[in-house]
Write an enzyme that holds these catalytic residues in place. Structure first.
Site, PDB file in Angstrom:
ATOM      1  N   SER A 188       0.752  -0.723   0.375  1.00 11.57           N
ATOM      2  CA  SER A 188       0.355  -0.624   0.414  1.00 11.57           C
ATOM      3  C   SER A 188       0.812   1.354  -0.367  1.00 11.57           C
ATOM      4  O   SER A 188       0.331   2.012  -0.808  1.00 11.57           O
ATOM      5  CB  SER A 188      -1.073   0.211   1.239  1.00 11.57           C
ATOM      6  OG  SER A 188       0.036   0.448   2.664  1.00 11.57           O
ATOM      7  N   CYS A 221      -1.387   1.018  10.376  1.00 10.92           N
ATOM      8  CA  CYS A 221      -0.691  -0.852  10.912  1.00 10.92           C
ATOM      9  C   CYS A 221      -1.150  -1.707   9.183  1.00 10.92           C
ATOM     10  O   CYS A 221      -2.177  -1.285   8.209  1.00 10.92           O
ATOM     11  CB  CYS A 221      -1.672  -1.645  11.382  1.00 10.92           C
ATOM     12  SG  CYS A 221      -1.664  -3.512  11.400  1.00 10.92           S
ATOM     13  N   PRO A 222       0.519  -2.014   8.821  1.00 10.02           N
ATOM     14  CA  PRO A 222       1.513  -2.281   9.648  1.00 10.02           C
ATOM     15  C   PRO A 222       2.299  -0.419   9.356  1.00 10.02           C
ATOM     16  O   PRO A 222       3.503  -1.182   9.360  1.00 10.02           O
ATOM     17  CB  PRO A 222       1.669  -3.725   9.407  1.00 10.02           C
ATOM     18  CG  PRO A 222       1.332  -3.331   7.823  1.00 10.02           C
ATOM     19  CD  PRO A 222       0.085  -2.649   7.542  1.00 10.02           C
ATOM     20  N   ASP A 277      -5.657   5.999   5.048  1.00  8.27           N
ATOM     21  CA  ASP A 277      -6.465   4.751   4.194  1.00  8.27           C
ATOM     22  C   ASP A 277      -7.106   3.846   4.985  1.00  8.27           C
ATOM     23  O   ASP A 277      -6.665   2.370   5.439  1.00  8.27           O
ATOM     24  CB  ASP A 277      -4.676   4.347   3.118  1.00  8.27           C
ATOM     25  CG  ASP A 277      -5.753   3.373   2.327  1.00  8.27           C
ATOM     26  OD1 ASP A 277      -6.086   3.132   2.145  1.00  8.27           O
ATOM     27  OD2 ASP A 277      -4.698   2.254   2.175  1.00  8.27           O
ATOM     28  N   LYS A 306     -13.292   3.603  -0.230  1.00  7.68           N
ATOM     29  CA  LYS A 306     -13.641   2.640  -0.483  1.00  7.68           C
ATOM     30  C   LYS A 306     -14.437   2.814  -1.182  1.00  7.68           C
ATOM     31  O   LYS A 306     -15.362   3.447  -0.928  1.00  7.68           O
ATOM     32  CB  LYS A 306     -13.688   1.747   0.660  1.00  7.68           C
ATOM     33  CG  LYS A 306     -12.948   1.344   1.030  1.00  7.68           C
ATOM     34  CD  LYS A 306     -11.210   1.668  -0.067  1.00  7.68           C
ATOM     35  CE  LYS A 306      -9.979   1.739   1.392  1.00  7.68           C
ATOM     36  NZ  LYS A 306      -8.470   1.782   0.621  1.00  7.68           N
TER      37      LYS A 306
END
EC number: 2.1.1.186
Length: 366
Positions: A188, A221-222, A277, A306
């Site tokens: 990502s 995360c992550p 995100d 989204k």
């Protein structure tokens, strides 16, 4: 030349077509879109020949969300003779454009086009020489001149035309070529890196993506997006109940807050960047981003929305309108741009740059 060719992600042709039809109408240009599912491109055919040229010149490319590239073209050249594919292409461009600064021989971004790509690479060299000989293309690349496009959609079939360098994507096929960093926590990370390339001019990176800035990453995360901020020597508040990559925590630049991104408030008032995100409903994320901008908690924001399975263009348009309306109602002067990036899938990326503070009468520092 009465066609506008637009590249898009395969599967998003309907959204691209709906958008160009709406935008063209706003610019008093009328026509219809030809759409082939999963083809990776859309053809918008104008009723008036001069409208296609006018659109690629005056319709701001950065306002288009689903288009990766845009150029004016004539009719499809079919069944180019294998012994001489060049002459029909030169003929199409002769009298339409001269002294262009660059040539791009491209294909749609589909699996079926991968074999065509090999041909395009070989074909570019002799075609470039012929176009230079006919004075259609300069003998050297020039960034401020029009760009010639030859889009092969099948062997021997191509659209031929041009775009303007100040109103197109600077990238071949409209796709930034980014390499995945081996030490990044997730793929990502490429979404945010591409967003920086698309939304922020290269000559402003030192100013707007500078060392020592403070940033907040909601839903971190992550750490794919945090990685991009750390790489640019920023201090990052990473907000997520999940674990962060140890490699990021070891830098000393990341403060991990195990908290709900929708409830977190920044512990300082000089946060420049907000990135987000999170997998949430678009309306919920839009509302959260609006709150941060209105309260003056950040100066620039990049976030993903989204998309639903149906009515994706309508959903995007609605959320962007709500965002603009809320900012305007609260006296916030801001630029809002959105793009369906190459590294996005069922989502779009939005960038907001706030120019005026939420505090009346105070202008933000740049």
């Amino acid at each position: 030349m009465n066609r506008v060719i637009l590249y898009c992600r395969p599967g998003f042709e309907k959204e691209c077509a709906a958008e160009i039809t709406e935008k063209a109408t706003q610019h008093d240009a009328y026509g219809f879109a030809r759409v082939k599912e999963n083809s990776g491109y859309v053809v918008f055919e104008c009723y008036q020949h001069e409208d296609a040229e006018r659109l690629v010149k005056t319709l701001p490319f950065h306002e288009l969300i689903f288009a990766r590239q845009m150029f004016v073209s004539g009719e499809l050249l079919r069944d180019l003779p294998p012994e001489d594919r060049i002459t029909p292409i030169v003929g199409m461009l002769s009298g339409a454009i001269e002294r262009a600064g660059e040539l791009r021989v491209e294909v749609p971004d589909t699996n079926e086009s991968k074999e065509l790509m090999k041909f395009c690479r070989k074909f570019t060299v002799p075609l470039r020489a012929a176009l230079r000989e006919h004075k259609i293309l300069l003998g050297y690349e020039k960034a401020d001149r029009p760009v010639l496009h030859v889009l092969f959609i099948a062997p021997g079939c191509c659209y031929v035309g041009y775009s303007y360098s100040n109103n197109n994507s600077p990238f071949y096929m409209g796709i930034p070529r980014l390499k995945f960093p081996s030490d990044a926590p997730s793929r990502s990370t490429l979404k945010l890196e591409e967003a920086f390339h698309v939304f922020i001019p290269a000559d402003e990176w030192d100013e707007r993506l500078g060392s020592g800035m403070y940033a907040v990453d909601l839903g971190a995360c992550p750490g794919g997006w945090t990685y991009q901020l750390v790489k640019r020597s920023m201090m990052v508040y990473a907000v997520d109940n999940g674990p962060m990559a140890p490699s990021l925590m070891e830098t000393g630049q990341v403060m991990h807050h195990q908290a709900d991104g929708f409830r977190f408030e920044p512990p300082r008032n000089n946060v420049y960047w907000l990135v987000c995100d999170m997998v949430e409903k678009p309306a919920k994320v839009t509302s959260l981003m609006s709150d941060w901008l209105i309260k003056g908690w950040c100066r620039e924001a990049i976030f993903n929305l989204k998309l639903p399975m149906k009515k994706r263009y309508e959903e995007v348009s609605h959320n962007l309108a709500v965002l603009q309306e809320r900012l305007s109602e609260n006296g916030i002067n801001a630029e809002v741009h959105a793009k369906h990036l190459y590294h996005d899938r069922e989502e779009i990326t939005v960038h907001v740059r706030r120019f005026w503070s939420a505090v009346p009468g105070r202008r933000d520092e740049r």
